[in-house]
Design a protein around this motif. Structure first.
Motif, PDB file in Angstrom:
ATOM      1  N   LEU A  89      21.550  28.941   7.794  1.00 35.57           N
ATOM      2  CA  LEU A  89      22.592  29.624   8.512  1.00 35.57           C
ATOM      3  C   LEU A  89      22.628  29.514   9.776  1.00 35.57           C
ATOM      4  N   PRO A  90      21.670  29.550  10.627  1.00 34.71           N
ATOM      5  CA  PRO A  90      21.851  29.366  12.070  1.00 34.71           C
ATOM      6  C   PRO A  90      22.176  28.143  12.333  1.00 34.71           C
ATOM      7  N   MET A  91      21.718  26.921  11.609  1.00 34.55           N
ATOM      8  CA  MET A  91      22.242  25.489  11.752  1.00 34.55           C
ATOM      9  C   MET A  91      23.920  25.596  11.732  1.00 34.55           C
TER      10      MET A  91
ATOM     11  N   HIS B 100      30.853  17.732   4.778  1.00 29.37           N
ATOM     12  CA  HIS B 100      29.929  16.920   4.751  1.00 29.37           C
ATOM     13  C   HIS B 100      28.800  17.337   5.822  1.00 29.37           C
ATOM     14  N   ALA B 101      29.100  18.100   6.786  1.00 32.53           N
ATOM     15  CA  ALA B 101      28.161  18.873   7.550  1.00 32.53           C
ATOM     16  C   ALA B 101      27.268  20.018   7.002  1.00 32.53           C
ATOM     17  N   VAL B 102      27.939  20.584   6.172  1.00 34.96           N
ATOM     18  CA  VAL B 102      27.215  21.764   5.325  1.00 34.96           C
ATOM     19  C   VAL B 102      26.412  21.222   4.555  1.00 34.96           C
ATOM     20  N   VAL B 103      26.566  20.144   3.772  1.00 34.14           N
ATOM     21  CA  VAL B 103      25.645  19.458   2.872  1.00 34.14           C
ATOM     22  C   VAL B 103      24.665  18.671   3.699  1.00 34.14           C
ATOM     23  N   ILE B 104      24.745  18.172   4.617  1.00 40.22           N
ATOM     24  CA  ILE B 104      23.737  17.541   5.572  1.00 40.22           C
ATOM     25  C   ILE B 104      22.890  18.671   6.222  1.00 40.22           C
ATOM     26  N   ILE B 105      23.445  19.934   6.643  1.00 40.69           N
ATOM     27  CA  ILE B 105      22.801  21.045   7.017  1.00 40.69           C
ATOM     28  C   ILE B 105      21.773  21.537   5.788  1.00 40.69           C
ATOM     29  N   LEU B 106      22.335  21.515   4.540  1.00 39.02           N
ATOM     30  CA  LEU B 106      21.553  22.229   3.670  1.00 39.02           C
ATOM     31  C   LEU B 106      20.129  21.273   3.382  1.00 39.02           C
ATOM     32  N   VAL B 107      20.621  19.957   3.281  1.00 39.08           N
ATOM     33  CA  VAL B 107      19.367  18.970   3.057  1.00 39.08           C
ATOM     34  C   VAL B 107      18.523  18.934   4.130  1.00 39.08           C
ATOM     35  N   MET B 108      18.884  18.912   5.605  1.00 40.86           N
ATOM     36  CA  MET B 108      18.059  19.202   6.557  1.00 40.86           C
ATOM     37  C   MET B 108      17.301  20.236   6.545  1.00 40.86           C
TER      38      MET B 108
END
Length: 85
Positions: A65-67, A39-47
């Protein structure tokens, strides 16, 4: 555009302090962060898609990537904080 990018990335780099604080208060654990990694990876990609000014994949990955690395390091910080209680 430059100011927005600087402010957004500055806020992203606060993930260390927030994860440490929430771990100290008992709201966050490393097992929860590991379980919710997808879920965090999806949120990171959206952000990152919102933060980046263009719509190409290269710029998106330069921000995401840094996120993602910060999220993984935050898991280690939370683990260390919880074990030292």
């Amino acid at each position: 555009m430059l100011v927005m990018m600087c402010l957004a990335m500055g806020l992203v780099f606060e993930i260390f302090m927030l994860s440490w604080l929430f771990a100290k208060l008992g709201f966050l654990s490393d097992s929860f962060m590991r379980r919710c990694r997808k879920h965090a990876v999806v949120i990171i990609l959206v952000m990152s898609a919102i933060i980046t000014p263009t719509s190409d994949v290269f710029t998106l990955s330069l921000v995401a990537l840094p996120m993602w690395i910060l999220y993984e390091v935050s898991i280690l910080i939370v683990k260390r904080t919880v074990t030292h209680k």
